[in-house]
Design a protein around this motif. Structure first.
Motif, PDB file in Angstrom:
ATOM      1  N   ARG A 446      33.794  37.659  -2.877  1.00  0.00           N
ATOM      2  CA  ARG A 446      33.902  38.688  -1.838  1.00  0.00           C
ATOM      3  C   ARG A 446      35.356  39.104  -1.651  1.00  0.00           C
ATOM      4  N   ASP A 447      35.523  40.382  -1.328  1.00  0.00           N
ATOM      5  CA  ASP A 447      36.841  40.927  -1.057  1.00  0.00           C
ATOM      6  C   ASP A 447      37.358  40.333   0.253  1.00  0.00           C
ATOM      7  N   PRO A 448      38.549  39.683   0.266  1.00  0.00           N
ATOM      8  CA  PRO A 448      39.035  39.071   1.518  1.00  0.00           C
ATOM      9  C   PRO A 448      39.349  40.094   2.601  1.00  0.00           C
ATOM     10  N   LEU A 449      39.724  41.315   2.238  1.00  0.00           N
ATOM     11  CA  LEU A 449      40.021  42.344   3.233  1.00  0.00           C
ATOM     12  C   LEU A 449      38.784  43.108   3.670  1.00  0.00           C
ATOM     13  N   GLU A 450      37.803  43.249   2.782  1.00  0.00           N
ATOM     14  CA  GLU A 450      36.536  43.910   3.105  1.00  0.00           C
ATOM     15  C   GLU A 450      35.397  42.976   2.708  1.00  0.00           C
ATOM     16  N   PRO A 451      35.032  42.062   3.587  1.00  0.00           N
ATOM     17  CA  PRO A 451      34.028  41.039   3.226  1.00  0.00           C
ATOM     18  C   PRO A 451      32.661  41.594   2.875  1.00  0.00           C
ATOM     19  N   THR A 452      32.403  42.837   3.194  1.00  0.00           N
ATOM     20  CA  THR A 452      31.106  43.399   2.844  1.00  0.00           C
ATOM     21  C   THR A 452      30.993  43.701   1.353  1.00  0.00           C
ATOM     22  N   ILE A 453      32.107  43.681   0.639  1.00  0.00           N
ATOM     23  CA  ILE A 453      32.119  43.976  -0.796  1.00  0.00           C
ATOM     24  C   ILE A 453      32.108  42.664  -1.565  1.00  0.00           C
ATOM     25  N   SER A 454      31.098  42.475  -2.388  1.00  0.00           N
ATOM     26  CA  SER A 454      31.017  41.309  -3.271  1.00  0.00           C
ATOM     27  C   SER A 454      30.816  41.796  -4.701  1.00  0.00           C
ATOM     28  N   LEU A 455      31.453  41.122  -5.630  1.00  0.00           N
ATOM     29  CA  LEU A 455      31.431  41.522  -7.030  1.00  0.00           C
ATOM     30  C   LEU A 455      30.503  40.622  -7.825  1.00  0.00           C
ATOM     31  N   THR A 456      30.095  41.102  -8.983  1.00  0.00           N
ATOM     32  CA  THR A 456      29.338  40.308  -9.935  1.00  0.00           C
ATOM     33  C   THR A 456      30.319  39.584 -10.851  1.00  0.00           C
ATOM     34  N   PRO A 457      29.883  38.529 -11.544  1.00  0.00           N
ATOM     35  CA  PRO A 457      30.790  37.862 -12.492  1.00  0.00           C
ATOM     36  C   PRO A 457      31.355  38.791 -13.552  1.00  0.00           C
ATOM     37  N   ASN A 458      30.554  39.710 -14.079  1.00  0.00           N
ATOM     38  CA  ASN A 458      31.076  40.648 -15.068  1.00  0.00           C
ATOM     39  C   ASN A 458      32.128  41.577 -14.466  1.00  0.00           C
ATOM     40  N   GLU A 459      31.886  42.063 -13.239  1.00  0.00           N
ATOM     41  CA  GLU A 459      32.860  42.937 -12.588  1.00  0.00           C
ATOM     42  C   GLU A 459      34.149  42.187 -12.277  1.00  0.00           C
ATOM     43  N   MET A 460      34.032  40.941 -11.850  1.00  0.00           N
ATOM     44  CA  MET A 460      35.231  40.169 -11.547  1.00  0.00           C
ATOM     45  C   MET A 460      36.044  39.921 -12.803  1.00  0.00           C
ATOM     46  N   CYS A 461      35.373  39.668 -13.905  1.00  0.00           N
ATOM     47  CA  CYS A 461      36.089  39.446 -15.161  1.00  0.00           C
ATOM     48  C   CYS A 461      36.810  40.715 -15.603  1.00  0.00           C
ATOM     49  N   ARG A 462      36.175  41.869 -15.461  1.00  0.00           N
ATOM     50  CA  ARG A 462      36.833  43.126 -15.821  1.00  0.00           C
ATOM     51  C   ARG A 462      38.015  43.405 -14.909  1.00  0.00           C
ATOM     52  N   ALA A 463      37.909  43.052 -13.610  1.00  0.00           N
ATOM     53  CA  ALA A 463      39.030  43.255 -12.693  1.00  0.00           C
ATOM     54  C   ALA A 463      40.215  42.374 -13.078  1.00  0.00           C
ATOM     55  N   PHE A 464      39.951  41.135 -13.469  1.00  0.00           N
ATOM     56  CA  PHE A 464      41.035  40.257 -13.919  1.00  0.00           C
ATOM     57  C   PHE A 464      41.695  40.822 -15.171  1.00  0.00           C
ATOM     58  N   ARG A 465      40.889  41.332 -16.078  1.00  0.00           N
ATOM     59  CA  ARG A 465      41.454  41.845 -17.325  1.00  0.00           C
ATOM     60  C   ARG A 465      42.319  43.091 -17.090  1.00  0.00           C
ATOM     61  N   GLU A 466      42.046  43.841 -16.008  1.00  0.00           N
ATOM     62  CA  GLU A 466      42.864  45.000 -15.711  1.00  0.00           C
ATOM     63  C   GLU A 466      44.236  44.606 -15.180  1.00  0.00           C
ATOM     64  N   VAL A 467      44.277  43.541 -14.377  1.00  0.00           N
ATOM     65  CA  VAL A 467      45.529  43.135 -13.733  1.00  0.00           C
ATOM     66  C   VAL A 467      46.245  42.057 -14.530  1.00  0.00           C
ATOM     67  N   VAL A 468      45.495  41.101 -15.059  1.00  0.00           N
ATOM     68  CA  VAL A 468      46.083  39.990 -15.812  1.00  0.00           C
ATOM     69  C   VAL A 468      45.559  40.074 -17.238  1.00  0.00           C
ATOM     70  N   PRO A 469      46.088  40.971 -18.036  1.00  0.00           N
ATOM     71  CA  PRO A 469      45.570  41.087 -19.410  1.00  0.00           C
ATOM     72  C   PRO A 469      45.882  39.841 -20.220  1.00  0.00           C
ATOM     73  N   GLU A 470      44.945  39.482 -21.082  1.00  0.00           N
ATOM     74  CA  GLU A 470      45.098  38.302 -21.925  1.00  0.00           C
ATOM     75  C   GLU A 470      44.394  38.558 -23.240  1.00  0.00           C
ATOM     76  N   LEU A 471      44.804  37.814 -24.232  1.00  0.00           N
ATOM     77  CA  LEU A 471      44.226  37.951 -25.563  1.00  0.00           C
ATOM     78  C   LEU A 471      43.733  36.587 -26.015  1.00  0.00           C
ATOM     79  N   HIS A 472      42.418  36.437 -26.045  1.00  0.00           N
ATOM     80  CA  HIS A 472      41.795  35.217 -26.543  1.00  0.00           C
ATOM     81  C   HIS A 472      40.936  35.601 -27.739  1.00  0.00           C
ATOM     82  N   VAL A 473      41.272  35.097 -28.878  1.00  0.00           N
ATOM     83  CA  VAL A 473      40.535  35.414 -30.091  1.00  0.00           C
ATOM     84  C   VAL A 473      39.362  34.439 -30.210  1.00  0.00           C
ATOM     85  N   PRO A 474      38.128  34.918 -30.217  1.00  0.00           N
ATOM     86  CA  PRO A 474      36.987  34.007 -30.343  1.00  0.00           C
ATOM     87  C   PRO A 474      36.979  33.317 -31.698  1.00  0.00           C
ATOM     88  N   LEU A 475      36.285  32.203 -31.744  1.00  0.00           N
ATOM     89  CA  LEU A 475      36.135  31.489 -33.003  1.00  0.00           C
ATOM     90  C   LEU A 475      35.269  32.294 -33.961  1.00  0.00           C
TER      91      LEU A 475
END
Length: 663
Positions: A446-475
């Motif tokens: 849930r968004d700490p400033l707007e608790p009525t907004i909750s994200l899905t795991p896929n949406e949260m992962c995409r949000a992290f990738r927008e702000v904290v980009p990372e490169l993990h090469v799969p096996l």
């Protein structure tokens, strides 16, 4: 403090009364009656509330709500006026009588002069805090108990020991406490009555569930005696938790076995994503954990050949029967984010502490963190995910047994013919994770400033990738195969047999009926096997993985899937006692091995006599004597002369009746 007209403040070491409050300045009055204006900025920098106002909060705390702040203010102003009149004019009694009428009007109740004098004395001695009426507070003061403190101490010791014991009655606790007191202190300690002891027991047991569910009592005892804290994930994969539990669903392990498999999952704390979920029919081993890790490190789109074919083969039951396109499931499986685990938190189970699992994690650069013994809160996210899987998925599955024995129905075993197989349950679980879990709003996101907004795991992962980009090469595919378990088999002319399935390849021509260089395995070849890939296994030779495909193509023919489903249903519905059929088989085998009985001498002579009997129409001699030769050839078989009424058959003849007899 919010200073209003009529209140007091302390400024520059002196006490002033606030007369008028204007937008830019405040009119103050000193103790001598002089008035002057002071700006708001000056008062905000140096003004303080008087000591009596500071004591109002303490007075409220002491009274515990018996008197309101406004009532204390009314008393303070009245007593201040009485004190001022006594010091200035010496008319204390007249001032008290005047304040009695005013206090009765403002408080809404009768106030006597005696009460005012008593309050005035308390005010002069201790200030406004001493004026508060303590009768309501003193009425709630806990009376000193008449029970010996040593009895209370023994009671708490006994209750603390019952965290992992079975639930008993209160009479057992009374007996144990009494025995402990006698053992430690002798007969000098007086035990309370039964009713008094039960009242003290109810007070001391509050929150322990000593007489409730044993499972709840144990869970509460494992909670740490400190404030709970959270450690939010800064990026996906920074903190991953893994754990294993027994599934609350009965599944079909094989044709004759029904049981509850074990489920192992990996959960990412930052995004609440389920990275991997694997079912095993028996206790989870270290190799099973490596399979869980391999499925987390290799996305669905990069898995070796046979993975999609197996999923399509098993998912026809819930996809094609509902007329749902399989490509929709495929797209959601491919949309799952790839998260590389940097640190994995495990419990102290033997598979997690095994050298095999630790060596694989070390080779992949993954750090392992052990949870404290008997502290499930160290991996609370994965524990809560198990409960979510049970409530969101398992309760809808045929054969759900509930979270404990008391929640289990009686007809679970009777429905074993309709239970899902473990392979079907595995693919159903992975489809559910991709379709529902990864796209379902999570309360922990849930968004700490707007608790009525909750994200899905896929949406949260995409949000992290927008702000904290990372490169993990799969096996790669070969890395996935290298993590799979090994079985050793001989390569026959028809291929390799694994779990009653035959796997073959054109590249096996060089290996057929040959032995490997491994003397420890007696010439058998290493085969890499994915427990949930029915179509392909891999032969390992000189660092190369040769794919061997399932050679039985009956399941791919038109309508053969329906035929085999019908055959399996009929096979499971038949009561296979088979004792009568087994007796028939044994009888046939005994006769075939024994052959015909050897004829005896007497029996042979009797058979010759019967054969020589001319009255025996089936005899060979009689048929030869009476049968004419078509070609006129002579025969060596003598023809006996006809006799009148021969008697060779061993039976008598009935003569014709005589005349005498007829008369």
């Amino acid at each position: 403090m919010n200073a209003t007209a009529g209140s007091r403040i302390v400024w520059r070491g002196q006490t002033y009364d606030v007369i008028v409050v204007r937008p830019s300045a405040v009119t103050l009055r000193d103790q001598d009656g002089g008035e002057f204006d002071v700006s708001h900025d000056e008062l905000n920098r140096a003004a303080e509330p008087p000591a009596t106002d500071l004591l109002l909060g303490a007075a409220e705390t002491l009274v515990e709500g018996a008197q309101s702040t406004s009532e204390l203010l009314v008393w303070r102003e009245a007593l201040a006026r009485i004190a001022a009149a006594s010091e200035t004019h010496g008319q204390q009694r007249e001032a008290v009588e005047k304040e009695v009428t005013r206090l009765a009007h403002e408080l809404g109740r009768t106030v006597t002069a005696r009460t005012v004098f008593r309050k005035l004395k308390s005010y002069n001695e201790g200030g406004i805090a001493a004026v508060a009426d303590r009768r309501s507070r003193e009425g709630r003061v806990r009376r000193s108990s008449s029970i010996d403190p040593r009895v209370i101490e023994a009671l708490n010791i006994v209750l603390a020991r019952r965290a992992r014991e079975s639930t008993t009655s209160k009479a057992v606790i009374l007996a144990q406490v009494e025995a402990l007191v006698r053992r430690n202190h002798g007969d000098d300690v007086a035990m309370p009555s039964r009713a008094t002891f039960y009242r003290v027991l109810a007070a001391e047991d509050r929150g322990r569930f000593s007489f409730g569910s044993a499972k709840t009592r144990e869970s509460l005892s494992l909670r740490p005696d400190r404030a709970f804290g959270g450690r939010p994930g800064l990026r996906p994969g920074e903190h991953v938790q893994i754990d294993t539990t027994r599934l609350d669903v009965m599944v079909r392990i094989d044709a004759a076995t029904v049981g509850r498999p074990e489920l192992t999952i990996m959960v990412d704390v930052a995004t609440r994503s389920i990275l991997s979920a694997v079912l095993r029919p028996v206790s989870t081993k270290s190799m099973d954990l490596v399979i869980v890790l391999a499925r987390a490190l290799v996305p669905y789109g990069r898995r070796p050949e046979g993975a999609r074919e197996t999923r399509r083969l098993l998912s026809t039951a819930w996809a094609e029967e509902a007329l749902i396109d399989q490509e929709r499931y495929e797209r959601l499986r491919l949309a799952q984010p790839f998260i590389f685990p940097e640190t994995i938190t495990t419990d102290n189970g033997r598979p997690f502490l095994s050298q095999h699992f630790r060596a694989v994690c070390a080779a992949l650069g993954i750090s392992l963190t052990k949870a404290a013994p008997h502290t499930p809160t160290d991996k609370a996210h994965v524990e809560r995910t198990f409960a979510s899987i049970s409530s969101l998925l398992l309760q809808h599955v045929k054969g759900y047994v509930g979270r404990s024995v008391e929640h289990r129905g009686k007809n679970v075993e009777a429905q074993s013919a309709e239970l899902l197989t473990i392979a079907q349950m595995q693919e159903l679980l992975e489809d559910w994770v991709a379709v529902e879990w990864q796209n379902r709003n999570h309360d922990g996101l849930r968004d700490p400033l707007e608790p009525t907004i909750s994200l899905t795991p896929n949406e949260m992962c995409r949000a992290f990738r927008e702000v904290v980009p990372e490169l993990h090469v799969p096996l790669a595919k070969d890395d996935f195969i290298a993590l799979l378990p090994i079985v050793h088999r001989r390569i026959n002319r028809y291929g390799v047999t694994i779990e009653h399935r035959i796997y073959d390849s054109e590249r096996l021509a060089h290996y057929r009926r040959r032995e490997s260089q491994s003397k420890r395995q007696k010439g058998k070849w290493p085969i890499r096997v994915d427990p949930y890939n029915l179509h392909v296994v891999w032969l390992e030779d000189n660092g190369e993985f040769i794919p061997l495909r399932w050679s039985n193509g009956l399941h791919e023919l038109p309508m053969m899937g329906d035929v085999w489903r019908s055959a399996r249903a009929a096979h499971r519905s038949v009561d296979r006692d088979g004792q009568q059929d087994l007796d028939l088989v044994h009888a046939m085998r005994d006769y075939a091995g024994r052959g015909n009985n050897k004829p005896m001498v007497t029996r042979s002579a009797r058979e010759k006599a019967v054969a020589a009997d001319p009255m025996n129409l089936l005899s060979a001699e009689a048929s030869a004597a009476t049968t004419p030769q078509s070609d006129g050839a002579k025969t060596d078989v003598p023809v006996p002369q006809e006799e009148e009424w021969p008697n060779r058959g061993g039976f008598s003849f009935i003569s014709e009746p005589t005349t005498d007899e007829g008369e």
